[in-house]
Design an enzyme around this catalytic site. Structure first.
Site, PDB file in Angstrom:
ATOM      1  N   LYS A  52       0.825  -1.246   0.047  1.00  0.00           N
ATOM      2  CA  LYS A  52      -0.161  -0.151   0.202  1.00  0.00           C
ATOM      3  C   LYS A  52       0.811   1.468  -0.079  1.00  0.00           C
ATOM      4  CE  LYS A  52      -3.908  -2.435   2.192  1.00  0.00           C
ATOM      5  NZ  LYS A  52      -4.617  -2.768   3.471  1.00  0.00           N
ATOM      6  N   GLN A  96      -4.548  -1.589   9.821  1.00  0.00           N
ATOM      7  CA  GLN A  96      -4.515  -3.203   9.147  1.00  0.00           C
ATOM      8  C   GLN A  96      -5.018  -4.121   9.873  1.00  0.00           C
ATOM      9  OE1 GLN A  96      -3.792  -3.388   5.957  1.00  0.00           O
ATOM     10  NE2 GLN A  96      -3.866  -5.553   5.893  1.00  0.00           N
ATOM     11  N   ASP A 119     -11.013   2.825   4.206  1.00  0.00           N
ATOM     12  CA  ASP A 119     -11.241   1.444   4.013  1.00  0.00           C
ATOM     13  C   ASP A 119     -12.666   1.291   4.034  1.00  0.00           C
ATOM     14  OD1 ASP A 119      -9.300  -0.340   3.992  1.00  0.00           O
ATOM     15  OD2 ASP A 119      -8.876  -0.076   6.189  1.00  0.00           O
TER      16      ASP A 119
END
Ligand code: GUN
Length: 293
Positions: A52, A96, A119
């Site tokens: 990412k 994460q 997200d």
């Protein structure tokens, strides 16, 4: 049969984003800035987050990585989130998942400011998605929509069967494809671990989206000719002959199912690369304040 090339598609979209970033920079605007929080030593999570951050650099974004070891406490993690929420330079951030067991993922998801929740995991974004309001879409479903759209796959009125009901893939993609939208307007069936006679559903599917996390579970006898296969599985299967000691396998037995499919995503190189692209698109939207003003 067409193989849906997620790697190429992601690379094209990244180029489009990079062009946008150049324009922003030339106009003296704010460069999009993504932060990623990684807690613990999970090898797959480390690889995802590295990817990412690398992708941010590639398109010209700023990125910040916050790495903490497993001993991090819940209140320390909440402090990190609070700081990122308040930092005006950071447009969006992710924590994460999965987190180490002693940390509360629900509390973390709720603590992230929905405006910065690139997200799309916060219930505010999830609820807005379900109601068709502007929101950040979760990365994997957003990537799947991009694939269907860019490969001009007919979705309207089709029977779409989704296997797996997770909060981040199965449930949101089933909502998105049943919405009155494009791509959408499908008749969606959501199957899960308690579904009886699974093959009765999979064999009917015009579009089969598989997010079960079970290597090569879907075989040729379970699908009909002409099916569109979206394989979300990324399973590490031990293989001593492989350089890393494992190979990535999807949830679908590619060699045999691809012979029947009209379109199919490979693993690796299918849905996986599209998820990072989705995150970048959301971060660009966040920096432009497109969703929440
Ligand atoms: N773990 C697996 N997929 C994801 C994702 O899209 N975002 C975050 N934050 N964690 C994940």
């Amino acid at each position: 049969m067409t193989i849906i090339d997620g790697k190429q598609l992601a690379s094209d979209i990244k180029e489009e984003i990079a062009t946008e970033v150049k324009k922003i920079a030339e106009a003296g605007g704010k460069i999009p800035h993504l932060a990623a929080v990684l807690v613990g030593e999970d090898a797959a999570s480390q690889a995802y987050v590295r990817n990412k951050v690398r992708s941010c650099e590639k398109v010209g974004f700023k990125s910040t990585m916050v790495t903490k070891d497993t001993s991090l406490t819940q209140s320390e993690l909440m402090d990190i989130i609070d700081k990122l929420n308040k930092d005006d330079d950071i447009d969006g951030f992710i924590v994460q998942l999965p987190l180490p067991k002693h940390l509360d993922e629900v509390a973390v998801t709720l603590a992230i400011d929905p405006k910065k929740d690139v997200d799309g995991f916060h219930p505010m974004n999830f609820g807005r998605m379900a109601q068709g309001l502007p929101c950040y879409l979760p990365a994997t479903p957003f990537g799947i929509l991009q694939m269907l759209e860019r490969y001009k796959i007919d979705v309207e009125g089709k029977e779409c069967v989704v296997l797996g009901r997770s909060n981040i893939v199965g449930t949101p993609i089933s909502i998105l494809l049943s919405r009155k939208a494009s791509p959408g307007n499908a008749t969606v069936v959501l199957c899960h671990s308690r579904t009886q006679n699974l093959v009765d559903y999979t064999r009917r599917a015009d579009i089969l989206i598989v997010a079960l996390g079970r290597p090569e579970m879907i075989t040729a006898d379970m699908v009909k000719k002409g099916v569109v296969i979206i394989d979300v599985g990324i399973n590490r299967v031990d293989d001593e002959t492989a350089k890393r000691g494992y190979r990535l396998k999807g949830d679908v037995k590619f060699d045999e199912v691809s012979k029947l499919a009209s379109f199919i995503t490979p693993v690796p190189g299918g849905v996986g690369p599209m998820t990072v692209t989705s995150l970048l698109m959301n971060t660009l939207k966040a920096s432009r304040k497109e969703i929440y003003g």
